[in-house]
Write a protein that holds these residues in place. Structure first.
Motif, PDB file in Angstrom:
ATOM      1  N   VAL A  18      39.439  35.924  29.723  1.00  0.00           N
ATOM      2  CA  VAL A  18      39.179  37.259  29.655  1.00  0.00           C
ATOM      3  C   VAL A  18      40.343  38.085  29.988  1.00  0.00           C
ATOM      4  O   VAL A  18      40.825  39.146  28.864  1.00  0.00           O
ATOM      5  CB  VAL A  18      37.793  37.785  30.432  1.00  0.00           C
ATOM      6  CG1 VAL A  18      37.664  39.325  30.379  1.00  0.00           C
ATOM      7  CG2 VAL A  18      36.679  37.062  30.043  1.00  0.00           C
ATOM      8  N   CYS A  19      41.023  37.917  30.911  1.00  0.00           N
ATOM      9  CA  CYS A  19      42.192  38.860  31.182  1.00  0.00           C
ATOM     10  C   CYS A  19      43.247  38.611  30.239  1.00  0.00           C
ATOM     11  O   CYS A  19      44.181  39.528  29.782  1.00  0.00           O
ATOM     12  CB  CYS A  19      42.632  38.490  32.824  1.00  0.00           C
ATOM     13  SG  CYS A  19      41.521  38.971  34.036  1.00  0.00           S
ATOM     14  N   THR A  35      44.659  42.234  38.285  1.00  0.00           N
ATOM     15  CA  THR A  35      44.637  43.108  39.428  1.00  0.00           C
ATOM     16  C   THR A  35      43.868  44.479  39.141  1.00  0.00           C
ATOM     17  O   THR A  35      43.166  44.859  40.327  1.00  0.00           O
ATOM     18  CB  THR A  35      46.060  43.570  39.779  1.00  0.00           C
ATOM     19  OG1 THR A  35      46.602  44.251  38.761  1.00  0.00           O
ATOM     20  CG2 THR A  35      46.785  42.500  40.273  1.00  0.00           C
ATOM     21  N   SER A  36      43.815  45.058  38.006  1.00  0.00           N
ATOM     22  CA  SER A  36      42.627  45.998  37.882  1.00  0.00           C
ATOM     23  C   SER A  36      41.206  45.732  38.051  1.00  0.00           C
ATOM     24  O   SER A  36      40.448  46.248  38.709  1.00  0.00           O
ATOM     25  CB  SER A  36      42.802  46.519  36.463  1.00  0.00           C
ATOM     26  OG  SER A  36      44.164  47.021  36.126  1.00  0.00           O
ATOM     27  N   PHE A  37      40.843  44.368  37.512  1.00  0.00           N
ATOM     28  CA  PHE A  37      39.623  44.020  37.758  1.00  0.00           C
ATOM     29  C   PHE A  37      39.175  43.785  39.258  1.00  0.00           C
ATOM     30  O   PHE A  37      38.126  44.119  39.794  1.00  0.00           O
ATOM     31  CB  PHE A  37      39.121  42.459  36.981  1.00  0.00           C
ATOM     32  CG  PHE A  37      38.754  42.668  35.693  1.00  0.00           C
ATOM     33  CD1 PHE A  37      37.628  43.488  35.215  1.00  0.00           C
ATOM     34  CD2 PHE A  37      39.455  42.254  34.682  1.00  0.00           C
ATOM     35  CE1 PHE A  37      36.976  43.424  34.360  1.00  0.00           C
ATOM     36  CE2 PHE A  37      39.127  42.405  33.216  1.00  0.00           C
ATOM     37  CZ  PHE A  37      37.876  43.126  33.010  1.00  0.00           C
ATOM     38  N   ILE A  38      40.470  43.309  39.933  1.00  0.00           N
ATOM     39  CA  ILE A  38      40.120  43.066  41.616  1.00  0.00           C
ATOM     40  C   ILE A  38      39.948  44.318  42.089  1.00  0.00           C
ATOM     41  O   ILE A  38      38.813  44.705  42.708  1.00  0.00           O
ATOM     42  CB  ILE A  38      41.197  42.507  41.970  1.00  0.00           C
ATOM     43  CG1 ILE A  38      41.299  40.826  41.684  1.00  0.00           C
ATOM     44  CG2 ILE A  38      41.229  42.262  43.568  1.00  0.00           C
ATOM     45  CD1 ILE A  38      42.613  40.015  41.810  1.00  0.00           C
ATOM     46  N   PHE A  47      30.790  45.958  40.732  1.00  0.00           N
ATOM     47  CA  PHE A  47      30.642  46.328  39.212  1.00  0.00           C
ATOM     48  C   PHE A  47      31.614  45.760  38.414  1.00  0.00           C
ATOM     49  O   PHE A  47      31.434  45.287  37.265  1.00  0.00           O
ATOM     50  CB  PHE A  47      30.649  47.738  38.873  1.00  0.00           C
ATOM     51  CG  PHE A  47      30.266  48.084  37.432  1.00  0.00           C
ATOM     52  CD1 PHE A  47      29.339  48.055  36.821  1.00  0.00           C
ATOM     53  CD2 PHE A  47      31.620  48.812  36.734  1.00  0.00           C
ATOM     54  CE1 PHE A  47      29.139  48.370  35.635  1.00  0.00           C
ATOM     55  CE2 PHE A  47      31.327  48.982  35.620  1.00  0.00           C
ATOM     56  CZ  PHE A  47      30.159  48.957  35.024  1.00  0.00           C
ATOM     57  N   GLY A  48      32.810  45.534  38.803  1.00  0.00           N
ATOM     58  CA  GLY A  48      34.113  44.934  38.084  1.00  0.00           C
ATOM     59  C   GLY A  48      33.917  43.399  37.810  1.00  0.00           C
ATOM     60  O   GLY A  48      34.002  43.003  36.789  1.00  0.00           O
ATOM     61  N   PHE A  49      33.151  42.701  38.562  1.00  0.00           N
ATOM     62  CA  PHE A  49      32.935  41.302  38.436  1.00  0.00           C
ATOM     63  C   PHE A  49      31.835  41.136  37.453  1.00  0.00           C
ATOM     64  O   PHE A  49      31.783  40.433  36.662  1.00  0.00           O
ATOM     65  CB  PHE A  49      32.253  40.626  39.606  1.00  0.00           C
ATOM     66  CG  PHE A  49      32.063  39.386  39.725  1.00  0.00           C
ATOM     67  CD1 PHE A  49      33.014  38.443  39.361  1.00  0.00           C
ATOM     68  CD2 PHE A  49      30.733  38.666  39.840  1.00  0.00           C
ATOM     69  CE1 PHE A  49      32.794  36.937  39.289  1.00  0.00           C
ATOM     70  CE2 PHE A  49      30.616  37.584  39.534  1.00  0.00           C
ATOM     71  CZ  PHE A  49      31.571  36.639  39.491  1.00  0.00           C
ATOM     72  N   LEU A  53      32.306  39.328  33.750  1.00  0.00           N
ATOM     73  CA  LEU A  53      31.258  38.428  33.241  1.00  0.00           C
ATOM     74  C   LEU A  53      30.545  38.900  31.904  1.00  0.00           C
ATOM     75  O   LEU A  53      30.376  37.984  30.885  1.00  0.00           O
ATOM     76  CB  LEU A  53      30.038  38.268  34.057  1.00  0.00           C
ATOM     77  CG  LEU A  53      30.585  37.288  35.358  1.00  0.00           C
ATOM     78  CD1 LEU A  53      29.094  37.201  36.345  1.00  0.00           C
ATOM     79  CD2 LEU A  53      31.193  36.088  35.027  1.00  0.00           C
ATOM     80  N   PHE A  54      30.434  40.198  31.496  1.00  0.00           N
ATOM     81  CA  PHE A  54      30.023  40.674  30.357  1.00  0.00           C
ATOM     82  C   PHE A  54      30.746  40.580  29.258  1.00  0.00           C
ATOM     83  O   PHE A  54      30.513  40.003  28.091  1.00  0.00           O
ATOM     84  CB  PHE A  54      29.330  42.082  30.754  1.00  0.00           C
ATOM     85  CG  PHE A  54      29.214  42.767  29.348  1.00  0.00           C
ATOM     86  CD1 PHE A  54      27.901  42.387  28.736  1.00  0.00           C
ATOM     87  CD2 PHE A  54      30.059  43.594  28.556  1.00  0.00           C
ATOM     88  CE1 PHE A  54      27.756  43.202  27.625  1.00  0.00           C
ATOM     89  CE2 PHE A  54      29.628  44.462  27.459  1.00  0.00           C
ATOM     90  CZ  PHE A  54      28.482  43.949  26.757  1.00  0.00           C
ATOM     91  N   VAL A  55      32.262  40.868  29.636  1.00  0.00           N
ATOM     92  CA  VAL A  55      33.348  40.622  28.409  1.00  0.00           C
ATOM     93  C   VAL A  55      33.516  39.000  28.510  1.00  0.00           C
ATOM     94  O   VAL A  55      33.570  38.938  27.123  1.00  0.00           O
ATOM     95  CB  VAL A  55      34.643  41.274  29.097  1.00  0.00           C
ATOM     96  CG1 VAL A  55      35.742  40.921  28.371  1.00  0.00           C
ATOM     97  CG2 VAL A  55      34.481  42.791  29.402  1.00  0.00           C
ATOM     98  N   ALA A  56      33.361  38.221  29.245  1.00  0.00           N
ATOM     99  CA  ALA A  56      33.482  36.897  29.021  1.00  0.00           C
ATOM    100  C   ALA A  56      32.511  36.549  28.173  1.00  0.00           C
ATOM    101  O   ALA A  56      32.651  35.575  27.130  1.00  0.00           O
ATOM    102  CB  ALA A  56      33.280  36.093  30.297  1.00  0.00           C
TER     103      ALA A  56
END
Length: 75
Positions: A18-19, A35-38, A47-49, A53-56
């Motif tokens: 994804v990244c 790092t932005s996702f983290i 919410f970032g996690f 998963l939604f984007v994946a």
């Protein structure tokens, strides 16, 4: 503990990419996106996690629907 490292290595090696795909699309480094996702995960308490998963899932479905065929005979 060895089992944990095997799982960790599996997700690092064969992750959802994804990244990397977002970084290629935006023209930035994948490290910045990771790092932005983290940071988003820590700030918004998970919410970032969920977003990751939604984007994946969305990218996987998109890859299944839109396959690039080289000719008409590839059907």
């Amino acid at each position: 503990m060895n089992f944990f490292y095997k799982i960790l290595y599996f997700f690092q090696k064969r992750g959802f990419e994804v990244c990397g795909r977002i970084a290629d699309r935006l023209g930035i480094r994948a490290r910045v996106v990771r790092t932005s996702f983290i940071y988003v995960t820590f700030v918004t308490l998970g919410f970032g996690f969920a977003l990751y998963l939604f984007v994946a899932f969305w990218l996987k479905i998109k890859d299944l629907v839109y396959t690039k065929r080289t000719s008409v005979f590839d059907l």
